[in-house]
Design an enzyme around this catalytic site. Structure first.
Site, PDB file in Angstrom:
ATOM      1  N   THR A   1      46.169  44.215  36.093  1.00 47.84           N
ATOM      2  CA  THR A   1      45.155  43.310  35.553  1.00 47.84           C
ATOM      3  C   THR A   1      44.121  44.115  34.767  1.00 47.84           C
ATOM      4  O   THR A   1      43.844  45.275  35.070  1.00 47.84           O
ATOM      5  CB  THR A   1      44.451  42.511  36.663  1.00 47.84           C
ATOM      6  OG1 THR A   1      43.711  43.386  37.510  1.00 47.84           O
ATOM      7  CG2 THR A   1      45.467  41.743  37.497  1.00 47.84           C
ATOM      8  N   GLY A   2      43.577  43.486  33.736  1.00 50.93           N
ATOM      9  CA  GLY A   2      42.568  44.161  32.922  1.00 50.93           C
ATOM     10  C   GLY A   2      43.098  45.442  32.310  1.00 50.93           C
ATOM     11  O   GLY A   2      42.443  46.480  32.388  1.00 50.93           O
ATOM     12  N   SER A   3      44.273  45.360  31.654  1.00 53.32           N
ATOM     13  CA  SER A   3      44.950  46.593  31.220  1.00 53.32           C
ATOM     14  C   SER A   3      45.005  46.764  29.718  1.00 53.32           C
ATOM     15  O   SER A   3      45.876  47.462  29.197  1.00 53.32           O
ATOM     16  CB  SER A   3      46.366  46.636  31.805  1.00 53.32           C
ATOM     17  OG  SER A   3      47.063  45.421  31.615  1.00 53.32           O
ATOM     18  N   THR A   4      44.067  46.165  28.989  1.00 60.73           N
ATOM     19  CA  THR A   4      44.073  46.329  27.536  1.00 60.73           C
ATOM     20  C   THR A   4      43.292  47.559  27.075  1.00 60.73           C
ATOM     21  O   THR A   4      43.371  47.924  25.899  1.00 60.73           O
ATOM     22  CB  THR A   4      43.488  45.081  26.848  1.00 60.73           C
ATOM     23  OG1 THR A   4      42.157  44.861  27.315  1.00 60.73           O
ATOM     24  CG2 THR A   4      44.349  43.857  27.131  1.00 60.73           C
TER      25      THR A   4
ATOM     26  N   TYR B   1      27.301  46.357  42.155  1.00 62.05           N
ATOM     27  CA  TYR B   1      28.632  46.905  41.882  1.00 62.05           C
ATOM     28  C   TYR B   1      29.158  47.652  43.099  1.00 62.05           C
ATOM     29  O   TYR B   1      30.301  47.459  43.521  1.00 62.05           O
ATOM     30  CB  TYR B   1      28.566  47.838  40.677  1.00 62.05           C
ATOM     31  CG  TYR B   1      29.845  48.586  40.397  1.00 62.05           C
ATOM     32  CD1 TYR B   1      30.937  47.935  39.817  1.00 62.05           C
ATOM     33  CD2 TYR B   1      29.962  49.942  40.694  1.00 62.05           C
ATOM     34  CE1 TYR B   1      32.110  48.620  39.551  1.00 62.05           C
ATOM     35  CE2 TYR B   1      31.133  50.631  40.429  1.00 62.05           C
ATOM     36  CZ  TYR B   1      32.206  49.967  39.857  1.00 62.05           C
ATOM     37  OH  TYR B   1      33.375  50.656  39.601  1.00 62.05           O
TER      38      TYR B   1
ATOM     39  N   GLY C   1      42.818  50.726  33.013  1.00 60.59           N
ATOM     40  CA  GLY C   1      43.937  49.803  33.115  1.00 60.59           C
ATOM     41  C   GLY C   1      45.042  50.107  32.122  1.00 60.59           C
ATOM     42  O   GLY C   1      46.235  50.067  32.456  1.00 60.59           O
TER      43      GLY C   1
ATOM     44  N   GLY D   1      40.890  51.371  28.602  1.00 57.88           N
ATOM     45  CA  GLY D   1      40.364  52.197  29.685  1.00 57.88           C
ATOM     46  C   GLY D   1      41.375  52.561  30.740  1.00 57.88           C
ATOM     47  O   GLY D   1      42.531  52.871  30.459  1.00 57.88           O
TER      48      GLY D   1
ATOM     49  N   SER E   1      36.125  52.463  43.754  1.00 59.87           N
ATOM     50  CA  SER E   1      35.213  53.404  43.114  1.00 59.87           C
ATOM     51  C   SER E   1      34.528  54.257  44.164  1.00 59.87           C
ATOM     52  O   SER E   1      34.395  53.846  45.332  1.00 59.87           O
ATOM     53  CB  SER E   1      34.159  52.634  42.312  1.00 59.87           C
ATOM     54  OG  SER E   1      33.087  53.462  41.915  1.00 59.87           O
TER      55      SER E   1
END
Length: 262
Positions: A13-16, A152, A20, A18, A139
């Site tokens: 997920t969120g792999s477009t 966060y 990911g 950075g 993180s």
């Protein structure tokens, strides 16, 4: 160590961009069929053109997985997976007393509940097939809460608990569930974050050094981690070699967390 993920399907997920994108590329180079996820078809298509896939392949799985509608679109594109990497997340700095209720909820929804939604959908199939790998990208902030972004840090602490809990749910099934605790990592978003905290007129290399010296002095690398270094851990944990590693919080933090335990 030769890691071969041929025949496996992975979703990141969120792999477009950075971390990911680096993870998606790493899994594909190991031979996996990797579903690339982002909010729009355009962002996914553009990301796939930039990725090196080696012996693997890529498929598009656009959809905002933080929403029910977007998650359903992704589930339709990728009905079952062998490897699930919950990478989507948001971060940013804000004085602790200025974080509103809505902002607390937004961080929890995006960084925690989105991962839960994906696990809830894909874990049963993995358990039925007696093989699967789930990794939640956490993180160092999960255990070293930054004063400038405690909302966060809270969300990443919760993600460690989510990982441990679902590992127990999957006990004895051949499915492993782990957290990967990324340290300060060099991405476009982090560059913007660095310049929020140091002199925006500094050249990048100087700004990075100043950020690490002033805001992350406990890093033993004394530099930002590259996304590919996070991806290396994820690819290993996605492989058969990591079959005895589950319920863990594995650090790729450059020694940032001052602890001799994971």
């Amino acid at each position: 160590m030769l890691i071969d993920l041929s025949g496996k399907t992975a979703l990141v997920t969120g792999s477009t961009q950075g971390i990911g994108a680096a993870i998606a590329s790493g899994l594909a180079r190991a031979g996996a069929r990797v579903a690339v996820n982002g909010r729009s078809e355009k962002s996914v298509d553009e990301a796939m053109l930039r990725m090196e896939v080696g012996d693997g392949s890529l498929i598009a799985a656009p959809g905002d997985v933080s929403t029910d509608e977007g998650a359903r679109a992704v589930f339709g594109a990728v009905p079952q997976v062998d490897v699930l990497v919950n990478n989507l997340g948001v971060f940013g700095s804000m004085p602790a007393l200025e974080i509103s209720d809505d902002e607390w909820r937004r961080y929890f929804d995006l960084n925690v509940l989105t991962a839960v939604r994906m696990i809830r959908h894909y874990l049963p199939g993995m358990m039925e097939r007696s093989w699967g790998r789930i990794q939640n990208i956490a993180s160092d902030s999960a255990v070293v809460t930054p004063a400038e972004m405690i909302h966060y840090g809270m969300s990443k602490t919760a993600l460690l608990a989510v990982s441990r809990g679902f590992a127990k749910e999957a006990a004895g099934t051949g499915v492993t569930v782990n957290s990967v605790m990324a340290g300060p990592t060099h991405t476009g978003g982090v560059e913007d974050f660095v310049y929020e905290l140091v002199d925006s007129e500094l050249p990048w290399e100087e700004a990075q050094r100043e950020f690490m010296r002033t805001h992350r002095p406990q890093s033993l690398l004394q530099r930002l981690i590259e996304p590919e270094e996070i991806a290396n851990m994820v690819v290993y944990l996605s492989s058969p070699f990591a079959s005895a590693t589950t319920g863990g919080a594995l650090r790729v933090d450059g020694g940032y967390v001052d602890s001799i335990l994971p």
